[in-house]
Design an enzyme around this catalytic site. Structure first.
Site, PDB file in Angstrom:
ATOM      1  N   ARG A 115       0.571  -0.927  -0.413  1.00 13.35           N
ATOM      2  CA  ARG A 115       0.020  -0.021   0.599  1.00 13.35           C
ATOM      3  C   ARG A 115       1.058   0.913  -0.229  1.00 13.35           C
ATOM      4  O   ARG A 115       2.208   0.852   1.058  1.00 13.35           O
ATOM      5  CB  ARG A 115      -0.825   0.220   1.679  1.00 13.35           C
ATOM      6  CG  ARG A 115      -1.832  -1.267   1.357  1.00 13.35           C
ATOM      7  CD  ARG A 115      -2.757  -0.984   2.508  1.00 13.35           C
ATOM      8  NE  ARG A 115      -3.564  -1.641   2.662  1.00 13.35           N
ATOM      9  CZ  ARG A 115      -3.667  -3.429   3.264  1.00 13.35           C
ATOM     10  NH1 ARG A 115      -2.734  -3.978   3.800  1.00 13.35           N
ATOM     11  NH2 ARG A 115      -4.563  -4.416   3.197  1.00 13.35           N
ATOM     12  N   LYS A 172      -2.177  -1.906   8.011  1.00 10.13           N
ATOM     13  CA  LYS A 172      -3.730  -2.131   8.718  1.00 10.13           C
ATOM     14  C   LYS A 172      -3.487  -1.821   9.991  1.00 10.13           C
ATOM     15  O   LYS A 172      -3.208  -3.070  10.436  1.00 10.13           O
ATOM     16  CB  LYS A 172      -4.708  -1.938   7.867  1.00 10.13           C
ATOM     17  CG  LYS A 172      -4.733  -0.655   6.170  1.00 10.13           C
ATOM     18  CD  LYS A 172      -6.303  -1.174   5.658  1.00 10.13           C
ATOM     19  CE  LYS A 172      -6.213  -0.113   4.381  1.00 10.13           C
ATOM     20  NZ  LYS A 172      -8.072   0.026   4.181  1.00 10.13           N
ATOM     21  N   HIS A 177      -2.279   2.413  -5.843  1.00 13.12           N
ATOM     22  CA  HIS A 177      -3.043   1.593  -5.845  1.00 13.12           C
ATOM     23  C   HIS A 177      -3.278   0.709  -7.105  1.00 13.12           C
ATOM     24  O   HIS A 177      -3.794  -0.969  -6.995  1.00 13.12           O
ATOM     25  CB  HIS A 177      -4.445   1.782  -5.356  1.00 13.12           C
ATOM     26  CG  HIS A 177      -5.044   0.711  -4.366  1.00 13.12           C
ATOM     27  ND1 HIS A 177      -4.028   0.298  -3.067  1.00 13.12           N
ATOM     28  CD2 HIS A 177      -6.198   0.321  -4.481  1.00 13.12           C
ATOM     29  CE1 HIS A 177      -5.265   0.041  -2.450  1.00 13.12           C
ATOM     30  NE2 HIS A 177      -6.116  -0.674  -3.011  1.00 13.12           N
ATOM     31  N   ARG A 223      -0.544  -1.549  -7.140  1.00 10.78           N
ATOM     32  CA  ARG A 223      -0.887  -2.976  -6.390  1.00 10.78           C
ATOM     33  C   ARG A 223      -2.075  -3.792  -7.161  1.00 10.78           C
ATOM     34  O   ARG A 223      -1.848  -4.684  -7.018  1.00 10.78           O
ATOM     35  CB  ARG A 223      -1.417  -2.009  -4.782  1.00 10.78           C
ATOM     36  CG  ARG A 223      -2.087  -3.152  -4.164  1.00 10.78           C
ATOM     37  CD  ARG A 223      -2.272  -2.398  -2.394  1.00 10.78           C
ATOM     38  NE  ARG A 223      -3.314  -3.334  -2.611  1.00 10.78           N
ATOM     39  CZ  ARG A 223      -2.352  -3.922  -0.887  1.00 10.78           C
ATOM     40  NH1 ARG A 223      -1.400  -4.134  -0.415  1.00 10.78           N
ATOM     41  NH2 ARG A 223      -3.652  -4.623   0.148  1.00 10.78           N
ATOM     42  N   HIS A 234      -4.810  -8.440   3.487  1.00 15.81           N
ATOM     43  CA  HIS A 234      -6.212  -8.112   3.709  1.00 15.81           C
ATOM     44  C   HIS A 234      -6.741  -9.499   5.316  1.00 15.81           C
ATOM     45  O   HIS A 234      -6.494 -10.657   4.903  1.00 15.81           O
ATOM     46  CB  HIS A 234      -6.075  -8.679   2.069  1.00 15.81           C
ATOM     47  CG  HIS A 234      -6.808  -7.807   0.921  1.00 15.81           C
ATOM     48  ND1 HIS A 234      -7.288  -8.028  -0.446  1.00 15.81           N
ATOM     49  CD2 HIS A 234      -6.306  -6.859   1.267  1.00 15.81           C
ATOM     50  CE1 HIS A 234      -6.833  -7.383  -0.852  1.00 15.81           C
ATOM     51  NE2 HIS A 234      -6.879  -6.021  -0.005  1.00 15.81           N
ATOM     52  N   TYR A 294      -9.881  -9.875  -7.073  1.00 17.44           N
ATOM     53  CA  TYR A 294      -9.517  -9.925  -7.918  1.00 17.44           C
ATOM     54  C   TYR A 294      -9.940 -11.618  -9.221  1.00 17.44           C
ATOM     55  O   TYR A 294      -9.142 -11.589  -9.974  1.00 17.44           O
ATOM     56  CB  TYR A 294      -7.472 -10.111  -7.495  1.00 17.44           C
ATOM     57  CG  TYR A 294      -7.345  -8.693  -6.613  1.00 17.44           C
ATOM     58  CD1 TYR A 294      -6.850  -7.802  -7.697  1.00 17.44           C
ATOM     59  CD2 TYR A 294      -7.502  -8.554  -5.265  1.00 17.44           C
ATOM     60  CE1 TYR A 294      -6.867  -6.711  -7.048  1.00 17.44           C
ATOM     61  CE2 TYR A 294      -6.513  -7.486  -4.751  1.00 17.44           C
ATOM     62  CZ  TYR A 294      -6.469  -6.073  -5.729  1.00 17.44           C
ATOM     63  OH  TYR A 294      -6.244  -5.417  -4.785  1.00 17.44           O
TER      64      TYR A 294
END
Length: 297
Positions: free
Chosen positions: A149, A173, A240, A243, A266, A275
């Site tokens: 990210r 995150k 992004h 990514r 994730h 995806y």
């Protein structure tokens, strides 16, 4: 609607819970705060709002995008669930919230040829070991080669760079730690960058004043400027998007979805499954070639 009064600071208590129990990052908390403030602007006291009041948000927010509506309603559902769990309300009015009827859009992705043009341009500019050009090549290699990210990339400390093991130590995150593979070519570019990098900042990509690190906004600008020089549409390029290209091209190459989830950091595999749109043609061909019924045909 049943409530035990309107406790002062309930939204703040909710945000504190998100930070303490779920490890929500500062950007996530700020987004939740904006969503709760947007609802409070329409309804006033959120704690006392009933189902009819929440249902009215559909009309009040009719001009916002489906994605924004879905995000705001998600924040409110979690907020009212928190109130019930904490005994601040006896009922949960959130089922009355409007629901956005929109599928999640597929991510924008650059083709392999476009990424190759992007990388070639960056490599040519970095040939003379000019620090700014080598830095940009290193940033690009890590965005596309490791799927970081933007916030993870710009905030990398120098200590995250591997010495022997081909991995980066990344803080994602919510402060979650993970190890991300670094390709041989990316490690070579990182070595070049460390050789020409000036100063003693603890950040791998320091700002000019060295008190902080390169900002996400500046990273965005650098990539768009490079895209223009490479003959690509700058509007289609962002950290992004690279990514997304990392994830999509790995899946096209046969990577396992669970492995990709780990690489991307994730928490929920449902996020990674966006995806799988790239896999449809390959999966159909696989079934036609390998399934026993295909041979009967």
């Amino acid at each position: 609607m049943t409530s035990r009064g309107s406790p002062v600071g309930a939204p703040e208590r909710f945000l504190t819970m998100l930070a303490a129990e779920r490890g929500a990052a500062a950007n996530t908390l700020a987004a939740y705060r904006r969503d709760l403030d947007a609802a409070a602007d329409e309804l006033g006291d959120l704690v006392m709002a009933d189902g009819d009041a929440l249902a009215s948000l559909g009309e009040a927010w009719s001009a916002v995008s489906p994605a924004t509506l879905a995000r705001r309603c998600s924040a409110l559902r979690q907020f009212y669930g928190f109130l019930v769990d904490e005994g601040l309300r006896e009922d949960d009015p959130s089922p009355a919230l409007p629901r956005a009827r929109a599928r999640r859009p597929l991510p924008r992705v650059l083709s392999r040829d476009e990424v190759e043009r992007f990388l070639t341009q960056a490599e040519e500019e970095a040939a003379g070991d000019r620090p700014e050009s080598v830095r940009l090549l290193a940033l690009l290699e890590l965005l596309y080669g490791s799927g970081l990210r933007a916030s993870e990339l710009v905030s990398l400390p120098v200590t995250a760079v591997p010495r022997d093991a081909p991995f980066l130590h990344v803080t994602g995150k919510g402060g979650q730690q993970r190890m991300v593979p670094v390709s041989t070519r990316a490690r070579a570019v990182l070595s070049r960058w460390l050789a020409v990098r000036k100063g003693t900042s603890r950040h791998l990509f320091p700002s000019r004043g060295e008190s902080g690190h390169l900002t996400r906004v500046r990273l965005f600008q650098l990539l768009r400027e490079l895209a223009a020089r490479a003959g690509l549409d700058p509007e289609r390029v962002s950290p992004h998007v690279l990514r997304h290209a990392f994830a999509t091209h790995l899946l096209e190459g046969g990577a396992d979805l669970r492995v990709l989830q780990t690489l991307l950091g994730h928490a929920d595999i449902a996020t990674t499954q966006i995806y799988t749109h790239v896999e449809s043609a390959r999966l159909v061909a696989l079934v036609n070639a390998r399934h026993p019924l295909a041979r009967r045909g």
